[in-house]
Design a protein around this motif. Structure first.
Motif, PDB file in Angstrom:
ATOM      1  N   VAL A 125       0.854  -1.195   0.000  1.00 41.77           N
ATOM      2  CA  VAL A 125       0.000   0.000   0.000  1.00 41.77           C
ATOM      3  C   VAL A 125       0.884   1.236   0.000  1.00 41.77           C
ATOM      4  O   VAL A 125       1.875   1.291   0.732  1.00 41.77           O
ATOM      5  N   ASP A 126       0.521   2.191  -0.835  1.00 44.14           N
ATOM      6  CA  ASP A 126       1.247   3.447  -0.844  1.00 44.14           C
ATOM      7  C   ASP A 126       0.732   4.326   0.313  1.00 44.14           C
ATOM      8  O   ASP A 126      -0.468   4.349   0.584  1.00 44.14           O
ATOM      9  N   MET A 127       1.645   5.027   0.970  1.00 43.40           N
ATOM     10  CA  MET A 127       1.237   5.862   2.110  1.00 43.40           C
ATOM     11  C   MET A 127       0.173   6.889   1.698  1.00 43.40           C
ATOM     12  O   MET A 127      -0.712   7.230   2.483  1.00 43.40           O
ATOM     13  N   GLU A 128       0.281   7.351   0.461  1.00 46.15           N
ATOM     14  CA  GLU A 128      -0.701   8.345  -0.001  1.00 46.15           C
ATOM     15  C   GLU A 128      -2.114   7.762  -0.013  1.00 46.15           C
ATOM     16  O   GLU A 128      -3.089   8.435   0.337  1.00 46.15           O
ATOM     17  N   ASP A 129      -2.218   6.488  -0.388  1.00 41.98           N
ATOM     18  CA  ASP A 129      -3.546   5.870  -0.408  1.00 41.98           C
ATOM     19  C   ASP A 129      -4.054   5.631   1.022  1.00 41.98           C
ATOM     20  O   ASP A 129      -5.249   5.767   1.289  1.00 41.98           O
ATOM     21  N   ALA A 130      -3.129   5.296   1.914  1.00 43.60           N
ATOM     22  CA  ALA A 130      -3.528   5.125   3.328  1.00 43.60           C
ATOM     23  C   ALA A 130      -4.076   6.439   3.877  1.00 43.60           C
ATOM     24  O   ALA A 130      -5.081   6.465   4.585  1.00 43.60           O
ATOM     25  N   LEU A 131      -3.434   7.531   3.513  1.00 38.84           N
ATOM     26  CA  LEU A 131      -3.909   8.857   3.952  1.00 38.84           C
ATOM     27  C   LEU A 131      -5.252   9.188   3.334  1.00 38.84           C
ATOM     28  O   LEU A 131      -6.146   9.713   3.996  1.00 38.84           O
ATOM     29  N   ARG A 132      -5.376   8.853   2.039  1.00 35.21           N
ATOM     30  CA  ARG A 132      -6.636   9.124   1.326  1.00 35.21           C
ATOM     31  C   ARG A 132      -7.798   8.416   2.034  1.00 35.21           C
ATOM     32  O   ARG A 132      -8.899   8.935   2.112  1.00 35.21           O
ATOM     33  N   MET A 133      -7.514   7.243   2.574  1.00 37.16           N
ATOM     34  CA  MET A 133      -8.570   6.485   3.261  1.00 37.16           C
ATOM     35  C   MET A 133      -8.666   6.862   4.743  1.00 37.16           C
ATOM     36  O   MET A 133      -9.440   6.265   5.478  1.00 37.16           O
ATOM     37  N   ASN A 134      -7.845   7.807   5.146  1.00 31.79           N
ATOM     38  CA  ASN A 134      -7.909   8.353   6.508  1.00 31.79           C
ATOM     39  C   ASN A 134      -7.757   7.284   7.586  1.00 31.79           C
ATOM     40  O   ASN A 134      -8.445   7.312   8.612  1.00 31.79           O
ATOM     41  N   VAL A 135      -6.874   6.308   7.325  1.00 28.94           N
ATOM     42  CA  VAL A 135      -6.732   5.223   8.306  1.00 28.94           C
ATOM     43  C   VAL A 135      -5.928   5.707   9.515  1.00 28.94           C
ATOM     44  O   VAL A 135      -5.246   6.732   9.469  1.00 28.94           O
ATOM     45  N   SER A 136      -5.994   4.925  10.593  1.00 34.04           N
ATOM     46  CA  SER A 136      -5.344   5.323  11.840  1.00 34.04           C
ATOM     47  C   SER A 136      -3.954   4.723  11.992  1.00 34.04           C
ATOM     48  O   SER A 136      -3.185   5.168  12.859  1.00 34.04           O
ATOM     49  N   ALA A 137      -3.660   3.684  11.235  1.00 34.93           N
ATOM     50  CA  ALA A 137      -2.320   3.077  11.262  1.00 34.93           C
ATOM     51  C   ALA A 137      -2.205   2.125  10.082  1.00 34.93           C
ATOM     52  O   ALA A 137      -3.222   1.683   9.530  1.00 34.93           O
ATOM     53  N   VAL A 138      -0.984   1.821   9.709  1.00 36.12           N
ATOM     54  CA  VAL A 138      -0.752   0.761   8.715  1.00 36.12           C
ATOM     55  C   VAL A 138       0.009  -0.370   9.401  1.00 36.12           C
ATOM     56  O   VAL A 138       0.771  -0.125  10.346  1.00 36.12           O
ATOM     57  N   ALA A 139      -0.208  -1.586   8.919  1.00 36.34           N
ATOM     58  CA  ALA A 139       0.395  -2.759   9.562  1.00 36.34           C
ATOM     59  C   ALA A 139       1.280  -3.520   8.580  1.00 36.34           C
ATOM     60  O   ALA A 139       0.932  -3.666   7.410  1.00 36.34           O
ATOM     61  N   VAL A 140       2.403  -3.960   9.084  1.00 35.96           N
ATOM     62  CA  VAL A 140       3.357  -4.686   8.241  1.00 35.96           C
ATOM     63  C   VAL A 140       3.852  -5.921   8.991  1.00 35.96           C
ATOM     64  O   VAL A 140       4.146  -5.869  10.178  1.00 35.96           O
ATOM     65  N   GLN A 141       3.901  -7.027   8.252  1.00 34.58           N
ATOM     66  CA  GLN A 141       4.332  -8.295   8.844  1.00 34.58           C
ATOM     67  C   GLN A 141       5.862  -8.349   8.859  1.00 34.58           C
ATOM     68  O   GLN A 141       6.500  -8.031   7.863  1.00 34.58           O
TER      69      GLN A 141
END
Ligand code: R5P
Length: 294
Positions: A125-141
Motif C-alpha cells: 500500500v502506498d502511504m498516499e492511499d492510506a492517507l486518502r482512506m484516513n486510516v489510523s495506522a498501517v500494519a506490516v508483517q
C-alpha cells in the motif's frame, strides 16, 4: 490597577493558573507529533489506555477463510463493538461504510499466498492511499528468523519513514514461522526489533511463560493476536493473562469470528481488556449474552 480590572483579568485570563502540558497516555508515544498521537488515540481508548481490535485481514494471503467468507454479512455487525478494525484496503473500500467512526488499522504488506513462502512480502500500500482512506495506522508483517527476514524488516522501516512524514503510525506484526520457538525469548526478540526500528506499536503472540519480559522490554505498546480458535473461556483467559502481563490490548480475529456468538465474545473480551474483568466472570457474561440472543 483598580480592583474591578483585577477581577476581570483573573476571570477571563485565569492569570493565576498555568497552562497544563499533558503527557500523552500511551507508552513510549509522548514524542510524536499531534497527528500521530491523534491516530493512536483512535485505536487505543484514552480512558483505559487499551484497545480491542477486531482482526479480519486474513484474506490477504488466505482468501475466504473460515468465518470470513462474507465480511459484509458476518463481520460488519461486529464493528460497533470493536475499538479498531484491522483489515485490507480492498475490504475497506468495498465493504466498510465510510460513515464508520472506528479506528482503522490497514494491512500494508503482502505478496505471497498460503501456497508460497509467506515471508516473501513487499509493501502493498502506498502511504498516499492510506492517507486518502484516513486510516489510523498501517500494519506490516515482520518475519524474524524467516527466509526473507531482511526484506520484511526493510518493509517496516520504509513504511515507518513514509509514515513519519505524514503522522501515520506503523504496527509491526511479528509473524512466527513454523520453525520458530513460540516462547518469550523469540517474541521478545521480534517485538523489540520492531520497536527499535520505529513501529509505534507491536502485535505479537501471547506465551504463558514470562510474557511480562516481552512487554517490559518493548518500549511501545504490545497487542496480542488471538491465534487459532480456542474454547471461549480459554481465549478470555489468554486475553486476561496478556493484559495482566502488560499487553495494552488484543487484535483478535478467529477467536471472535469463529465463535458461535461473535458479538457476545467481542463484548466479553472488552470487559477483560478495558475493565479487568476476571476470565470466569467474563465467560459467564459471554454465556448470558449468547443465551439472550437465542
Ligand atoms: C494474520 O493473518 C493477521 O495478522 C491477523 O490479523 C492476526 O493473525 C490476528 O488474527 P487471529 O486472532 O485470527 O490470529
Amino acid at each position: 490597577m483598580p480592583e474591578a480590572d483585577v477581577s476581570i483579568k483573573e476571570k477571563s485570563y485565569f492569570t493565576d493558573i498555568p497552562q497544563q502540558n499533558e503527557l500523552f497516555f500511551l507508552k513510549g508515544s509522548n514524542n510524536y507529533d499531534w497527528g500521530m498521537k491523534n491516530r493512536l488515540a483512535r485505536i487505543f481508548n484514552p480512558e483505559s489506555g487499551k484497545t480491542v481490535m477486531l482482526a479480519f485481514d486474513h484474506g490477504y494471503f488466505q482468501g475466504p477463510t473460515t468465518g470470513l467468507e462474507r465480511v459484509d454479512i458476518s463481520i460488519l455487525p461486529l464493528a460497533p463493538s470493536a475499538d479498531a478494525l484491522m483489515l485490507t484496503r480492498g475490504i475497506l473500500r468495498s465493504i466498510i461504510p465510510a460513515s464508520t467512526a472506528k479506528g482503522v488499522v490497514m494491512r500494508a504488506s503482502g505478496g505471497p499466498s498460503i501456497l508460497k513462502e509467506l515471508s516473501n512480502e513487499n509493501i502493498a500500500v502506498d502511504m498516499e492511499d492510506a492517507l486518502r482512506m484516513n486510516v489510523s495506522a498501517v500494519a506490516v508483517q515482520v518475519f524474524i528468523g524467516g527466509e526473507f527476514e531482511t526484506q520484511s524488516v526493510h518493509n517496516l522501516t520504509r513504511l515507518v519513514d513514509a509514515g513519519m512524514k505524514v503522522g501515520m503510525p506503523v504496527l509491526g506484526v511479528t509473524a512466527v514461522g513454523k520453525d520458530m520457538a513460540r516462547d518469550a525469548k523469540y517474541m521478545g526478540l521480534a517485538s523489540r526489533i520492531c520497536a527499535e526500528l520505529g513501529a509505534a506499536f507491536v502485535k505479537t503472540y501471547y506465551v504463558p511463560e514470562d510474557f511480562d519480559t516481552v512487554t517490559a522490554a518493548c518500549p511501545v505498546p504490545i497487542v496480542i493476536a488471538g491465534g487459532k480458535k480456542l474454547p471461549e473461556l480459554e481465549a478470555l483467559t489468554m486475553a486476561a493473562n496478556a493484559i495482566q502481563a502488560g499487553a495494552l490490548g488484543v487484535d483478535m480475529g478467529r477467536n471472535i469470528v469463529q465463535s458461535d456468538a461473535p458479538v457476545a465474545m467481542l463484548q466479553a473480551v472488552r470487559k477483560v481488556v478495558h475493565e479487568g474483568m476476571k476470565p470466569r466472570i467474563a465467560f459467564e457474561y459471554f454465556e448470558s449474552l449468547k443465551n439472550e440472543k437465542k
